[in-house]
Motif scaffolding. Structure first.
Motif, PDB file in Angstrom:
ATOM      1  N   ARG A 113      12.824  31.163 -15.901  1.00  0.00           N
ATOM      2  CA  ARG A 113      11.320  30.970 -15.611  1.00  0.00           C
ATOM      3  C   ARG A 113      10.791  31.578 -16.865  1.00  0.00           C
ATOM      4  NH1 ARG A 113      12.241  33.792 -10.278  1.00  0.00           N
ATOM      5  NH2 ARG A 113      10.603  35.107 -10.962  1.00  0.00           N
ATOM      6  N   LEU A 114      11.147  32.792 -17.369  1.00  0.00           N
ATOM      7  CA  LEU A 114      10.334  33.153 -18.519  1.00  0.00           C
ATOM      8  C   LEU A 114      10.050  32.317 -19.777  1.00  0.00           C
ATOM      9  CD1 LEU A 114      11.634  36.931 -18.272  1.00  0.00           C
ATOM     10  CD2 LEU A 114       9.531  36.077 -17.924  1.00  0.00           C
ATOM     11  N   GLU A 115      11.267  31.571 -20.041  1.00  0.00           N
ATOM     12  CA  GLU A 115      11.171  30.600 -20.912  1.00  0.00           C
ATOM     13  C   GLU A 115      10.105  29.622 -20.862  1.00  0.00           C
ATOM     14  OE1 GLU A 115      14.341  27.971 -23.517  1.00  0.00           O
ATOM     15  OE2 GLU A 115      14.988  29.806 -22.737  1.00  0.00           O
ATOM     16  N   GLU A 116       9.910  28.983 -19.502  1.00  0.00           N
ATOM     17  CA  GLU A 116       8.969  28.042 -19.143  1.00  0.00           C
ATOM     18  C   GLU A 116       7.752  28.772 -19.171  1.00  0.00           C
ATOM     19  OE1 GLU A 116      10.164  27.430 -14.926  1.00  0.00           O
ATOM     20  OE2 GLU A 116      11.583  25.801 -15.523  1.00  0.00           O
ATOM     21  N   VAL A 117       7.663  30.129 -18.841  1.00  0.00           N
ATOM     22  CA  VAL A 117       6.134  30.761 -19.149  1.00  0.00           C
ATOM     23  C   VAL A 117       5.660  30.542 -20.634  1.00  0.00           C
ATOM     24  CG1 VAL A 117       5.015  32.934 -18.854  1.00  0.00           C
ATOM     25  CG2 VAL A 117       6.345  32.242 -16.998  1.00  0.00           C
ATOM     26  N   LEU A 118       6.778  31.144 -21.489  1.00  0.00           N
ATOM     27  CA  LEU A 118       6.584  31.100 -22.873  1.00  0.00           C
ATOM     28  C   LEU A 118       6.362  29.658 -23.481  1.00  0.00           C
ATOM     29  CD1 LEU A 118       6.717  32.564 -25.518  1.00  0.00           C
ATOM     30  CD2 LEU A 118       9.076  31.584 -25.804  1.00  0.00           C
ATOM     31  N   ALA A 119       6.803  28.616 -22.707  1.00  0.00           N
ATOM     32  CA  ALA A 119       6.508  27.248 -23.337  1.00  0.00           C
ATOM     33  C   ALA A 119       5.049  26.952 -22.801  1.00  0.00           C
ATOM     34  CB  ALA A 119       7.422  26.231 -22.558  1.00  0.00           C
ATOM     35  N   ARG A 131      13.932  27.846 -30.119  1.00  0.00           N
ATOM     36  CA  ARG A 131      15.304  27.895 -29.763  1.00  0.00           C
ATOM     37  C   ARG A 131      16.219  27.093 -30.862  1.00  0.00           C
ATOM     38  NH1 ARG A 131      18.510  28.408 -26.085  1.00  0.00           N
ATOM     39  NH2 ARG A 131      17.022  29.196 -24.393  1.00  0.00           N
ATOM     40  N   ALA A 132      15.699  25.953 -31.157  1.00  0.00           N
ATOM     41  CA  ALA A 132      16.337  25.171 -32.364  1.00  0.00           C
ATOM     42  C   ALA A 132      16.660  26.180 -33.392  1.00  0.00           C
ATOM     43  CB  ALA A 132      15.791  24.086 -32.878  1.00  0.00           C
ATOM     44  N   ALA A 133      15.741  26.776 -34.185  1.00  0.00           N
ATOM     45  CA  ALA A 133      15.909  27.699 -35.246  1.00  0.00           C
ATOM     46  C   ALA A 133      16.955  28.884 -34.906  1.00  0.00           C
ATOM     47  CB  ALA A 133      14.481  28.107 -35.585  1.00  0.00           C
ATOM     48  N   LEU A 134      16.908  29.202 -33.725  1.00  0.00           N
ATOM     49  CA  LEU A 134      17.607  30.725 -33.423  1.00  0.00           C
ATOM     50  C   LEU A 134      19.063  29.986 -32.994  1.00  0.00           C
ATOM     51  CD1 LEU A 134      15.104  32.682 -31.322  1.00  0.00           C
ATOM     52  CD2 LEU A 134      16.032  33.101 -33.637  1.00  0.00           C
ATOM     53  N   GLU A 135      19.213  28.860 -32.698  1.00  0.00           N
ATOM     54  CA  GLU A 135      20.788  28.371 -32.407  1.00  0.00           C
ATOM     55  C   GLU A 135      21.263  27.531 -33.621  1.00  0.00           C
ATOM     56  OE1 GLU A 135      20.214  25.617 -28.728  1.00  0.00           O
ATOM     57  OE2 GLU A 135      20.382  27.102 -27.474  1.00  0.00           O
ATOM     58  N   ALA A 136      20.655  27.407 -34.527  1.00  0.00           N
ATOM     59  CA  ALA A 136      21.148  26.875 -35.894  1.00  0.00           C
ATOM     60  C   ALA A 136      22.008  27.998 -36.358  1.00  0.00           C
ATOM     61  CB  ALA A 136      20.055  26.349 -36.814  1.00  0.00           C
ATOM     62  N   PRO A 137      23.105  27.385 -37.149  1.00  0.00           N
ATOM     63  CA  PRO A 137      24.110  28.172 -37.728  1.00  0.00           C
ATOM     64  C   PRO A 137      23.352  28.929 -38.963  1.00  0.00           C
ATOM     65  CG  PRO A 137      25.033  25.978 -38.018  1.00  0.00           C
ATOM     66  CD  PRO A 137      23.668  26.159 -36.937  1.00  0.00           C
TER      67      PRO A 137
END
Length: 149
Positions: A113-119, A131-137
């Motif tokens: 839910r917090l991620e939805e609020v952030l969006a 999210r993509a930048a943080l999940e990238a190796p």
């Protein structure tokens, strides 16, 4: 220079605290047992089958003593338990109790839910990019020499 004058690690720390503060407040409002930020962080790095205190400390980036204190606090309130490690006669594994599993699932729902609020606040595209930048190796940390004047 950056728009805020703050470096990326500072900004990432602020973002982590935003999620952490909101998560802990939501869980307390729902009547869950009060946990510290360190205890909440321990839940995030705990394996389903259990994890040793040494490994928890390494994953959290804290001392064994700090991890041990967090574990004992969570054992005392019934969220974690210590069980023998089947691969070692000397070590014990830390794992969630049934109540700990229920609380962990509740926390995951709150974080979603917090991620939805952030969006809603910064936009879905920005949230997806973050999210993509943080999940990238990122690879291993580089070995940089001293800064040049």
């Amino acid at each position: 220079m950056y728009a805020t004058g703050r470096n990326l690690p500072q900004l990432l720390g602020d973002a982590r605290r935003w999620f952490e503060d909101a998560l802990l407040a939501a869980l307390e409002a729902a009547g869950e047992v009060h946990v510290s930020p360190t205890q909440a962080g321990l839940f995030a790095v705990l394996d389903e089958q259990g994890t040793t205190v040494s490994e928890l400390a390494r994953r959290m980036g804290v001392t064994r003593q700090t991890a041990h204190q967090a574990v004992h606090g969570l054992v005392a309130v019934g969220l974690l338990e210590q069980v023998p490690d089947p691969t070692s006669g000397r070590q014990r594994l830390i794992r969630r109790t049934a109540e700990g599993e229920r609380t962990h699932r509740e926390a995951e729902l709150v974080l979603h839910r917090l991620e939805e609020v952030l969006a809603d606040r910064i936009g879905p595209e920005a949230t997806h990019a973050l999210r993509a930048a943080l999940e990238a190796p990122w690879g291993s940390p580089p070995a940089l020499g001293p800064p040049k004047a």
